[in-house]
Design an enzyme around this catalytic site. Sequence first.
Site, PDB file in Angstrom:
ATOM      1  N   ASP A   1      -0.197  57.344 -14.398  1.00 31.50           N
ATOM      2  CA  ASP A   1       0.170  55.826 -15.034  1.00 31.50           C
ATOM      3  C   ASP A   1       1.443  56.144 -15.380  1.00 31.50           C
ATOM      4  O   ASP A   1       1.775  57.538 -15.470  1.00 31.50           O
ATOM      5  CB  ASP A   1      -0.793  55.645 -15.772  1.00 31.50           C
ATOM      6  CG  ASP A   1      -0.027  54.263 -16.984  1.00 31.50           C
ATOM      7  OD1 ASP A   1       0.441  54.040 -17.174  1.00 31.50           O
ATOM      8  OD2 ASP A   1      -1.896  53.895 -17.733  1.00 31.50           O
TER       9      ASP A   1
ATOM     10  N   ASN B   1      -9.849  47.733 -19.289  1.00 28.46           N
ATOM     11  CA  ASN B   1      -9.900  46.602 -20.897  1.00 28.46           C
ATOM     12  C   ASN B   1      -9.948  45.262 -19.360  1.00 28.46           C
ATOM     13  O   ASN B   1      -8.875  44.849 -18.849  1.00 28.46           O
ATOM     14  CB  ASN B   1      -7.939  47.064 -20.683  1.00 28.46           C
ATOM     15  CG  ASN B   1      -7.763  48.396 -22.067  1.00 28.46           C
ATOM     16  OD1 ASN B   1      -8.770  48.799 -22.292  1.00 28.46           O
ATOM     17  ND2 ASN B   1      -6.767  48.570 -21.432  1.00 28.46           N
TER      18      ASN B   1
ATOM     19  N   HIS C   1      -9.018  52.573 -16.297  1.00 25.85           N
ATOM     20  CA  HIS C   1      -8.380  54.045 -16.594  1.00 25.85           C
ATOM     21  C   HIS C   1      -8.640  55.158 -16.648  1.00 25.85           C
ATOM     22  O   HIS C   1     -10.235  55.465 -16.938  1.00 25.85           O
ATOM     23  CB  HIS C   1      -7.730  54.000 -17.506  1.00 25.85           C
ATOM     24  CG  HIS C   1      -6.820  53.109 -18.495  1.00 25.85           C
ATOM     25  ND1 HIS C   1      -5.210  52.767 -17.977  1.00 25.85           N
ATOM     26  CD2 HIS C   1      -6.988  51.529 -18.598  1.00 25.85           C
ATOM     27  CE1 HIS C   1      -4.205  51.681 -17.859  1.00 25.85           C
ATOM     28  NE2 HIS C   1      -5.759  50.602 -18.850  1.00 25.85           N
TER      29      HIS C   1
ATOM     30  N   HIS D   1      -7.991  46.853 -13.385  1.00 28.47           N
ATOM     31  CA  HIS D   1      -7.943  48.545 -12.916  1.00 28.47           C
ATOM     32  C   HIS D   1      -8.695  49.320 -13.756  1.00 28.47           C
ATOM     33  O   HIS D   1      -9.781  49.317 -14.992  1.00 28.47           O
ATOM     34  CB  HIS D   1      -6.632  49.054 -13.142  1.00 28.47           C
ATOM     35  CG  HIS D   1      -5.790  48.494 -14.723  1.00 28.47           C
ATOM     36  ND1 HIS D   1      -5.426  47.339 -14.663  1.00 28.47           N
ATOM     37  CD2 HIS D   1      -5.799  49.343 -15.463  1.00 28.47           C
ATOM     38  CE1 HIS D   1      -5.299  47.000 -15.785  1.00 28.47           C
ATOM     39  NE2 HIS D   1      -4.774  48.348 -16.446  1.00 28.47           N
TER      40      HIS D   1
END
Length: 138
Positions: A34, A90, A105, A103
């Site tokens: 990230d 999210n 994390h 996606h």
Amino acid sequence: MAERDPDCIFCKIVAGELPSLVVAEDDRTVAFLDVAPATPGHTVVVPKEHHRDLLTIDPEALAACAAMAQRVARLATERLEPAGVNVLNNCGSAAWQTVFHFHLHVVPRYVDDPLRLPWIPAAGDRDEITATHERLTA
């Protein structure tokens, strides 16, 4: 395979049009660091095909992302020696989704890291929990 979204930053990363620091890849997914990491080693896992979010991704692509997240969590645990790992998704703007390409994390957690999520577990109202259960299982 879902169509690529030409305006999606993650589709551009998958296509090699934008630079990224890939830590792992397979035929269905890509995992890259990230650019705004919560902690050292914070990695994003994306399917190579475009799916908007958790509600629209097909089960096979979701399973591939989960398997890659596990692979990345193991890699981070071996190489970075965190105290733990969060795997987060999210879904929707209200849940902090800012890139609308599904996606996960993978966030290594360290004893002294500053990351704090706004949710602090505390005992809930039993009647409210029961009512929610009834709504979900009706």
